[in-house]
Design a protein around this motif. Structure first.
Motif, PDB file in Angstrom:
ATOM      1  N   SER A  98      33.601 -10.007   2.186  1.00  0.00           N
ATOM      2  CA  SER A  98      34.502  -9.032   2.803  1.00  0.00           C
ATOM      3  C   SER A  98      34.214  -8.766   4.278  1.00  0.00           C
ATOM      4  O   SER A  98      35.086  -8.291   5.008  1.00  0.00           O
ATOM      5  CB  SER A  98      34.426  -7.699   2.042  1.00  0.00           C
ATOM      6  N   ARG A  99      33.002  -9.068   4.737  1.00  0.00           N
ATOM      7  CA  ARG A  99      32.629  -8.785   6.132  1.00  0.00           C
ATOM      8  C   ARG A  99      31.911  -9.972   6.757  1.00  0.00           C
ATOM      9  O   ARG A  99      30.920  -9.801   7.465  1.00  0.00           O
ATOM     10  CB  ARG A  99      31.719  -7.556   6.194  1.00  0.00           C
ATOM     11  N   ALA A 100      32.405 -11.145   6.502  1.00  0.00           N
ATOM     12  CA  ALA A 100      31.720 -12.346   6.984  1.00  0.00           C
ATOM     13  C   ALA A 100      31.542 -12.331   8.499  1.00  0.00           C
ATOM     14  O   ALA A 100      30.489 -12.726   9.017  1.00  0.00           O
ATOM     15  CB  ALA A 100      32.495 -13.592   6.560  1.00  0.00           C
ATOM     16  N   GLU A 101      32.570 -11.869   9.240  1.00  0.00           N
ATOM     17  CA  GLU A 101      32.502 -11.896  10.695  1.00  0.00           C
ATOM     18  C   GLU A 101      31.321 -11.085  11.217  1.00  0.00           C
ATOM     19  O   GLU A 101      30.673 -11.457  12.201  1.00  0.00           O
ATOM     20  CB  GLU A 101      33.804 -11.362  11.293  1.00  0.00           C
ATOM     21  N   ILE A 102      31.031  -9.963  10.577  1.00  0.00           N
ATOM     22  CA  ILE A 102      29.916  -9.129  11.023  1.00  0.00           C
ATOM     23  C   ILE A 102      28.590  -9.852  10.847  1.00  0.00           C
ATOM     24  O   ILE A 102      27.690  -9.765  11.692  1.00  0.00           O
ATOM     25  CB  ILE A 102      29.919  -7.787  10.263  1.00  0.00           C
ATOM     26  N   HIS A 103      28.457 -10.627   9.777  1.00  0.00           N
ATOM     27  CA  HIS A 103      27.215 -11.361   9.551  1.00  0.00           C
ATOM     28  C   HIS A 103      27.135 -12.606  10.433  1.00  0.00           C
ATOM     29  O   HIS A 103      26.030 -12.997  10.845  1.00  0.00           O
ATOM     30  CB  HIS A 103      27.073 -11.700   8.073  1.00  0.00           C
ATOM     31  N   VAL A 104      28.270 -13.209  10.740  1.00  0.00           N
ATOM     32  CA  VAL A 104      28.269 -14.301  11.718  1.00  0.00           C
ATOM     33  C   VAL A 104      27.766 -13.766  13.058  1.00  0.00           C
ATOM     34  O   VAL A 104      27.029 -14.447  13.783  1.00  0.00           O
ATOM     35  CB  VAL A 104      29.682 -14.899  11.876  1.00  0.00           C
ATOM     36  N   ALA A 105      28.147 -12.524  13.373  1.00  0.00           N
ATOM     37  CA  ALA A 105      27.704 -11.902  14.629  1.00  0.00           C
ATOM     38  C   ALA A 105      26.186 -11.834  14.705  1.00  0.00           C
ATOM     39  O   ALA A 105      25.598 -11.985  15.782  1.00  0.00           O
ATOM     40  CB  ALA A 105      28.298 -10.502  14.763  1.00  0.00           C
ATOM     41  N   CYS A 106      25.535 -11.618  13.572  1.00  0.00           N
ATOM     42  CA  CYS A 106      24.069 -11.572  13.548  1.00  0.00           C
ATOM     43  C   CYS A 106      23.486 -12.915  13.993  1.00  0.00           C
ATOM     44  O   CYS A 106      22.553 -12.970  14.805  1.00  0.00           O
ATOM     45  CB  CYS A 106      23.569 -11.238  12.151  1.00  0.00           C
ATOM     46  N   TYR A 107      24.042 -13.992  13.477  1.00  0.00           N
ATOM     47  CA  TYR A 107      23.544 -15.313  13.831  1.00  0.00           C
ATOM     48  C   TYR A 107      23.893 -15.660  15.277  1.00  0.00           C
ATOM     49  O   TYR A 107      23.152 -16.386  15.951  1.00  0.00           O
ATOM     50  CB  TYR A 107      24.089 -16.353  12.855  1.00  0.00           C
ATOM     51  N   GLU A 108      25.025 -15.160  15.771  1.00  0.00           N
ATOM     52  CA  GLU A 108      25.361 -15.335  17.188  1.00  0.00           C
ATOM     53  C   GLU A 108      24.288 -14.678  18.054  1.00  0.00           C
ATOM     54  O   GLU A 108      23.903 -15.200  19.097  1.00  0.00           O
ATOM     55  CB  GLU A 108      26.724 -14.707  17.487  1.00  0.00           C
ATOM     56  N   ALA A 109      23.809 -13.528  17.604  1.00  0.00           N
ATOM     57  CA  ALA A 109      22.755 -12.831  18.350  1.00  0.00           C
ATOM     58  C   ALA A 109      21.464 -13.650  18.351  1.00  0.00           C
ATOM     59  O   ALA A 109      20.749 -13.698  19.363  1.00  0.00           O
ATOM     60  CB  ALA A 109      22.509 -11.456  17.757  1.00  0.00           C
TER      61      ALA A 109
END
Length: 204
Positions: A98-109
């Motif tokens: 449901s919130r994949a984009e938020i967790h992708v953001a973690c890996y972007e960081a």
């Protein structure tokens, strides 16, 4: 911790980072994503960097709080390793669905930290949060070296989550639980064997 007014901005910023990377974050883009005026965004965060930093720290606080609560809740009774892993994997399965984009953001960081030192402190804090939570659980489970075992566990978890974000699988929950359970049980078996050897040595 973000205020109620800042929370929508944090979540909007993380969604943008997840879709476009850190370079995609602007006051205007966040305003459009959050359904607010650009002026409302700049009122809370005057610079783009302060907005990105706040969003990453918000994600860290949110995830860290959940991990700590899970470990502490299970320690309030006889610690059940399988229940811990089941709850952990279940939470991430729901989150990535449901919130994949938020967790992708973690890996972007994580990637950004490899290029720019200014992101390294928040990423280091992220790893510490994950490690401390796992260490808490593994100590309760009887690990002989909870810190080192926690670092191994977190490394495995990060890889499993990254793979699911990159190539989603319907079998994620079952496979992730099996892999993490095998790892933890292997670490604990080694700990028990070492304890048995020490006990035998003292008996002689």
């Amino acid at each position: 911790m973000a205020s109620d007014r800042e929370r929508p901005l944090m979540e909007a910023t993380l969604r943008i980072i997840g879709r476009k990377g850190l370079d995609g974050v602007t006051h205007r883009a966040v305003a459009a994503e959050a359904g607010m005026s650009t002026g409302a965004v700049t009122h809370h965060f005057s610079t783009r960097d302060s907005l990105v930093d706040a969003a990453l720290r918000f994600a860290l606080s949110r995830e860290g709080g959940r991990l700590d609560a899970l470990a502490l809740n299970l320690q309030s009774k006889a610690f059940d390793t399988d229940a811990w892993i089941e709850s952990l994997v279940g939470w991430y399965a729901q989150e990535l669905g449901s919130r994949a984009e938020i967790h992708v953001a973690c890996y972007e960081a994580f990637l950004a930290a490899s290029r720019n030192e200014r992101y390294q402190p928040v990423v280091a804090a992220w790893f510490d949060t994950w490690r401390q939570s796992a260490e808490l659980a593994l100590r309760a489970a009887g690990s002989s070296d909870p810190r080192r075992h926690a670092e191994l566990f977190v490394s495995a978890l990060i890889g499993i989550l990254l793979r699911q974000l990159a190539v989603p699988r319907r079998s994620f929950r079952r496979e992730a639980k099996a892999a993490l359970s095998e790892l933890v049980n292997s670490l604990l078996r080694k700990a028990r064997r070492s304890a048995d050897v020490v006990a035998l040595t003292h008996c002689r």
